[in-house]
Design an enzyme around this catalytic site. Structure first.
Site, PDB file in Angstrom:
ATOM      1  N   SER A  92       0.810  -1.219   0.000  1.00  0.00           N
ATOM      2  CA  SER A  92       0.000   0.000   0.000  1.00  0.00           C
ATOM      3  C   SER A  92       0.839   1.264   0.000  1.00  0.00           C
ATOM      4  CB  SER A  92      -0.912   0.006   1.226  1.00  0.00           C
ATOM      5  OG  SER A  92      -0.131   0.005   2.399  1.00  0.00           O
ATOM      6  N   THR A 194      -2.770   3.622   4.419  1.00  0.00           N
ATOM      7  CA  THR A 194      -1.697   4.593   4.284  1.00  0.00           C
ATOM      8  C   THR A 194      -0.795   4.537   5.502  1.00  0.00           C
ATOM      9  OG1 THR A 194      -3.071   6.070   2.997  1.00  0.00           O
ATOM     10  CG2 THR A 194      -1.342   7.104   4.302  1.00  0.00           C
ATOM     11  N   THR A 212       1.465   6.933   0.560  1.00  0.00           N
ATOM     12  CA  THR A 212       0.532   5.882   0.149  1.00  0.00           C
ATOM     13  C   THR A 212       0.589   5.625  -1.351  1.00  0.00           C
ATOM     14  OG1 THR A 212      -1.791   5.178   0.311  1.00  0.00           O
ATOM     15  CG2 THR A 212      -1.415   7.447  -0.310  1.00  0.00           C
ATOM     16  N   ARG A 222      -6.602   9.141 -10.211  1.00  0.00           N
ATOM     17  CA  ARG A 222      -7.266   9.398  -8.921  1.00  0.00           C
ATOM     18  C   ARG A 222      -6.245   9.764  -7.831  1.00  0.00           C
ATOM     19  NH1 ARG A 222      -6.990   7.282  -3.444  1.00  0.00           N
ATOM     20  NH2 ARG A 222      -8.998   7.658  -2.485  1.00  0.00           N
ATOM     21  N   THR A 245      -6.181   7.680   7.579  1.00  0.00           N
ATOM     22  CA  THR A 245      -6.090   6.574   6.626  1.00  0.00           C
ATOM     23  C   THR A 245      -7.511   6.138   6.296  1.00  0.00           C
ATOM     24  OG1 THR A 245      -5.144   4.377   6.209  1.00  0.00           O
ATOM     25  CG2 THR A 245      -5.881   4.822   8.431  1.00  0.00           C
ATOM     26  N   GLY A 246      -7.649   5.413   5.197  1.00  0.00           N
ATOM     27  CA  GLY A 246      -8.978   4.960   4.809  1.00  0.00           C
ATOM     28  C   GLY A 246      -9.429   5.596   3.515  1.00  0.00           C
TER      29      GLY A 246
HETATM   30  N1  ASP Z   1      -6.262   7.421   2.286  1.00  0.00           N
HETATM   31  C1  ASP Z   1      -5.679   6.762   1.147  1.00  0.00           C
HETATM   32  C2  ASP Z   1      -6.366   7.185  -0.102  1.00  0.00           C
HETATM   33  O1  ASP Z   1      -7.564   7.360  -0.098  1.00  0.00           O
HETATM   34  C3  ASP Z   1      -5.735   5.300   1.189  1.00  0.00           C
HETATM   35  C4  ASP Z   1      -5.409   4.629   2.456  1.00  0.00           C
HETATM   36  O2  ASP Z   1      -5.415   5.181   3.529  1.00  0.00           O
HETATM   37  O3  ASP Z   1      -5.106   3.467   2.374  1.00  0.00           O
HETATM   38  O4  ASP Z   1      -5.699   7.269  -1.104  1.00  0.00           O
END
Ligand code: ASP
Length: 335
Positions: A92, A194, A212, A222, A245-246
């Site tokens: 990731s 992330t 990330t 994106r 994160t998320g």
């Molecule tokens: N926040 C990151 C994103 O949306 C992804 C992640 O946290 O894994 O790109």
């Protein structure tokens, strides 16, 4: 165990919490367990300290090593994040990150120091240490953010070596995904994680960083929250710092990390601030929160910390007072 694998096993078996050797099976500041009170009691006691999203003890150890050797918090968070960027087994972040739907690995990162300086790169290709390129943007240009080919050429001009970031393991995973090519990022909780890191030194000065490869199999082009100052990361050296994160789209819509810091400014503890920022997402009319994950970690000037997520299995790694441990986060969706 890899973060993504940990999430997968945890959700499949329901026993994920017992597999981590250093995992504190508790929710900081909210659990009544013995481990939790140990974690909370140590929270205020010792500076410096480092926290990071997920289970990244090697990364927090590196950051602490930098601080103990007299480095500043900016050096600490950069060096800490670089550990995961170079870890090809982590799918990731950096080298080995899962690609977009066309097979391209594209990285986002940002960094912010105690003086409010910040730098960021978005849609960076072929350069694994995105966090260090973000630092160069901050220190060597009058800008905050560089994107795409411009960011890559800037990195090369600064001596970064271009390389193929798509490992065999990630290529195999992508090919498997292509068989059905279902583009439903929001329902796949394990498709994003992330590395966000915050450090505070013994003087109470704070820096943060975030890096990330974004959502796996995202649309080409994106960009999520992670390189956006205020969304993926925010540091206010008067108050504290937060990192997210998320599902980045949901973090951006609530300017999440800035929100956490401003809630601390209004008197909330880091834990309360993270919880309120998650409530802002889940309490929206028609929120689809059951189908995506967001997690925050935060720190304040006193060295108090907090973490909170929408769903179970989010964790933070915390290195303080000689203890480097994963702490399971409390979460909203207990239904
Ligand atoms: N926040 C990151 C994103 O949306 C992804 C992640 O946290 O894994 O790109």
């Amino acid at each position: 165990m890899k973060r993504r694998q940990f999430l997968k096993n945890a959700s499949l078996t329901g026993v994920g919490l017992s597999v981590g050797t250093t995992l504190l099976n508790c929710a900081e500041n909210t659990s009544k367990s013995k481990e939790a009170s140990v974690a909370s009691a140590s929270t205020k006691a010792t500076l410096p300290l480092v926290i990071a999203t997920w289970h990244v003890e090697n990364a927090t150890a590196k950051a602490m090593e930098v601080l103990q050797a007299g480095g500043n918090t900016l050096d600490a968070v950069e060096q800490g994040c670089r550990i995961e960027e170079a870890n090809e087994n982590g799918q990731s972040v950096g080298k080995g990150g899962l690609p977009d739907r066309d097979g391209n690995v594209t990285l986002d990162a940002c960094i912010m120091d105690q003086h409010g300086n910040c730098g960021s790169v978005v849609y960076l290709q072929n350069i694994k240490h995105a966090v260090s390129v973000a630092r160069k943007v901050m220190e060597d240009t009058p800008h905050v953010m560089l994107a795409g080919e411009g960011a890559k050429q800037f990195a090369i001009s600064k001596g970064f070596q271009p390389e193929d970031l798509l490992t065999e393991a990630s290529k195999t995973a992508w090919k498997k995904w292509k068989v059905e090519a279902q583009y439903k990022p929001i329902i796949n909780i394990e498709n994003h994680d992330t590395i966000g890191m915050l450090a505070i030194d013994k003087n109470g000065d704070i820096s943060g960083a975030c890096t990330t490869s974004g959502l796996a199999y995202k649309l080409g082009g994106r960009v999520g929250d992670s390189p956006i100052i205020g969304s993926g990361l925010f540091v206010d050296n008067e108050i504290g710092a937060a990192v997210a994160t998320g599902l980045g789209e949901e973090v951006v819509k609530t300017v999440g990390s800035f929100l956490v810091v401003e809630l601390m400014r209004q008197g909330k503890s880091p834990q309360e601030a993270c919880e309120e920022a998650i409530r802002r997402i889940v309490n929206k009319p028609n929120s689809d929160y059951k189908n995506f994950q967001v997690g925050y970690i935060a720190i304040n000037k006193k060295g108090e910390t907090g973490s909170y997520a929408i769903h179970q299995w989010f964790s933070m790694t915390k290195f303080q007072g000689g203890v480097n441990a994963q702490i399971q986060s409390d979460y909203f969706n207990k239904a």
